[in-house]
Write a protein that holds these residues in place. Structure first.
Motif, short mmCIF file in Angstrom:
data_model
loop_
_atom_site.label_atom_id
_atom_site.label_comp_id
_atom_site.label_asym_id
_atom_site.label_seq_id
_atom_site.Cartn_x
_atom_site.Cartn_y
_atom_site.Cartn_z
N ILE A 53 0.82 -1.39 0.16
CA ILE A 53 -0.71 0.04 0.24
C ILE A 53 0.78 1.46 0.44
N ASN A 54 0.66 2.41 -0.81
CA ASN A 54 1.33 3.57 -0.73
C ASN A 54 1.04 4.29 -0.03
N GLU A 55 1.51 5.36 0.09
CA GLU A 55 0.63 6.74 1.30
C GLU A 55 -0.39 7.10 0.26
N GLY A 56 -1.55 7.44 0.44
CA GLY A 56 -2.55 8.70 -0.61
C GLY A 56 -3.47 7.51 -1.33
N ASP A 199 -2.69 -1.45 10.08
CA ASP A 199 -1.38 -1.12 9.50
C ASP A 199 -1.02 -0.59 8.23
N VAL A 200 -2.33 -0.62 7.55
CA VAL A 200 -2.64 0.36 6.13
C VAL A 200 -2.99 1.36 6.47
N GLU A 201 -3.50 1.90 7.40
CA GLU A 201 -3.76 3.37 7.84
C GLU A 201 -2.08 4.13 8.24
N GLY A 202 -1.36 3.31 9.26
CA GLY A 202 0.06 3.71 9.15
C GLY A 202 1.00 3.86 8.22
N ALA A 203 0.82 3.00 6.58
CA ALA A 203 1.65 3.58 5.67
C ALA A 203 0.74 4.40 4.75
N GLY A 204 0.10 5.19 5.63
CA GLY A 204 -0.65 6.61 4.99
C GLY A 204 -1.99 6.34 4.21
N ALA A 205 -2.98 5.01 3.97
CA ALA A 205 -3.88 4.94 3.12
C ALA A 205 -4.96 5.15 3.79
N GLU A 206 -6.30 5.43 3.10
CA GLU A 206 -7.37 5.87 4.45
C GLU A 206 -8.32 4.57 3.60
N ILE A 207 -9.59 4.31 4.65
CA ILE A 207 -10.71 3.32 4.52
C ILE A 207 -12.14 3.84 4.43
N ALA A 208 -12.25 3.55 3.21
CA ALA A 208 -14.26 4.26 3.08
C ALA A 208 -14.72 3.07 2.44
N GLU A 209 -15.78 3.26 2.91
CA GLU A 209 -16.83 2.28 2.86
C GLU A 209 -17.79 2.55 1.91
N ARG A 249 -7.34 10.43 -6.50
CA ARG A 249 -6.99 10.49 -7.39
C ARG A 249 -6.37 11.54 -8.47
N SER A 250 -6.79 12.42 -7.53
CA SER A 250 -6.08 14.18 -7.94
C SER A 250 -4.65 14.08 -7.45
N ASN A 251 -4.36 13.50 -6.19
CA ASN A 251 -3.02 13.51 -5.91
C ASN A 251 -2.39 12.40 -5.99
N GLY A 252 -2.55 11.15 -6.99
CA GLY A 252 -1.79 10.78 -7.30
C GLY A 252 -1.91 9.01 -6.83
N GLY A 253 -3.16 9.27 -5.50
CA GLY A 253 -3.00 7.48 -5.45
C GLY A 253 -3.93 7.22 -6.03
N ARG A 254 -3.92 5.01 -5.40
CA ARG A 254 -5.14 4.75 -6.28
C ARG A 254 -6.15 3.89 -5.48
N VAL A 255 -7.12 3.83 -6.53
CA VAL A 255 -8.58 3.56 -5.46
C VAL A 255 -8.11 2.31 -5.68
N ILE A 256 -8.45 1.25 -4.16
CA ILE A 256 -8.58 0.06 -4.63
C ILE A 256 -10.01 -0.73 -3.63
#
Length: 351
Positions: A53-56, A199-209, A249-256
């Motif tokens: 997982i990447n930050e963002g 760990d996922v959030e610690g890597a700088g990712a977010e969770i949405a539902e 998306r606008s910040n270069g992150g991935r929607v997984i």
């Protein structure tokens, strides 16, 4: 292309029990990592998910909770016992249901009585589904609210033959299960534990539902593929989730997407709406989308899902995302590496 498990062509190692029954951890299952751009395929353990997982990045999960939608039944005209698996579809007082074992379907007729064991309720078969003859529209003998009460009191989770014995509802619940409504489990969330999420959030990712209530999905190999549609399913996407997707998306992150249910909801939304939707509230919709090779993905950049049988609609979707040749290679390696299939088995991450 022939994928493992496709119509019995190649047998696959199946997971017959949840990890806890085997003395393991939910997040201790294997993780098949597929880099669809770079072409690399590797194997890891699910508890190490955050390393990929990447930050963002944004992980979107399905918060639907399974209900006990299978009721034991007696079919008086046939003199046989079985199960009635109820779906989420409703039409004019009728409910969609599937008799199990599937061999019962050969002898059932319209207007047959079905005695639901436990609640002392008599249901009646009305007619077969317009497209999928495995399913019946039935008069359940009670209204919708009372049917939910009956299932809660007397039902059991829908379980198929690859599971060694019936397991409790708790085994299908995830860290996200909050909104009751799925009759089959959105099982991609099962290996997620609090530690993995931290760990996922610690890597700088977010969770949405979001919420998509899974309908019946037990059709035999290729039956959904032949129709190129699934049974209709209701979904709800909060405005916050849509806004987070835009920001990611606008910040270069991935929607997984965590699970094929999330892909179906997001891609169905994207087909009808601009993905830059930012309003408050939730978007409510329904979908019978069947994603196959050539589909233009608008909403998701990656997918976390289980190991799926060839001939299933899941395989068509994954093949559309990663390409059939790479999927063939990845699944071939998974068999060599001892991966286990089905809802309590190992996992795949496609990025």
């Amino acid at each position: 292309m022939v994928f493992p498990g496709a119509d019995g062509v190649t047998s696959v190692p199946e997971s017959h029990l949840p990890a806890g029954f085997l003395g393991g951890r939910r997040d201790g299952v294997k993780l098949l990592v597929v880099d669809r751009k770079g072409g690399a395929i590797s194997s890891d353990i699910f508890m190490n998910l955050s390393e990929y997982i990447n930050e963002g990045d944004l992980l979107v999960v399905n918060n639907s909770r399974i209900i006990k939608a299978s009721l034991s039944a007696y079919f008086p005209r046939l003199g046989k016992y079985g199960d009635f698996n109820f779906g989420t579809s409703r039409k004019g007082g009728m409910v969609l249901a599937e008799p199990r074992p599937k061999e019962l379907n050969r002898d059932l007729r319209a207007n047959d009585e079905v005695q639901l064991i436990g609640p002392d309720v008599s249901a009646k078969l009305i007619r077969k589904h317009e497209e999928f003859e495995r399913f019946w529209w039935i008069d359940p003998g009670v209204d919708g609210n009372n049917l939910m009460t009956v299932m809660k009191s007397y039902g059991k989770p829908i379980t198929y033959s690859h599971v060694a014995f019936p397991v409790s509802e708790d085994e299908y619940l995830t860290e996200f299960s909050r909104v009751p409504g799925s009759v089959e489990p959105p099982s991609a969330g099962i290996p997620f534990t609090e530690e993995v999420l931290d760990d996922v959030e610690g890597a700088g990712a977010e969770i949405a539902e979001l919420t998509l209530h899974c309908n019946l999905g037990s059709l035999e190999f290729f039956e959904f593929s032949k129709k190129e549609r699934l049974l209709n399913e209701e979904y709800s996407i909060p405005g916050r989730t849509l806004r987070k997707m835009v920001e990611t998306r606008s910040n270069g992150g991935r929607v997984i997407a965590v699970g094929t249910t999330v892909v179906r909801a997001l891609e169905s939304y994207a087909l009808e709406n601009s993905i830059d939707y930012r309003e408050e509230g939730s978007y409510e919709g329904s979908t019978d989308i069947f994603i196959k090779r050539g589909f233009n993905f608008r909403a998701v950049d990656g997918l976390i899902t289980g190991m799926h049988d060839g001939g299933s609609s899941h395989i068509d979707m994954i093949s559309a995302l990663v390409g059939p040749e790479m999927l063939q290679t990845a699944y071939g390696l998974a068999v060599q590496w001892g991966y286990l299939w089905h809802e309590f088995g190992d996992m795949t991450m496609i990025l």
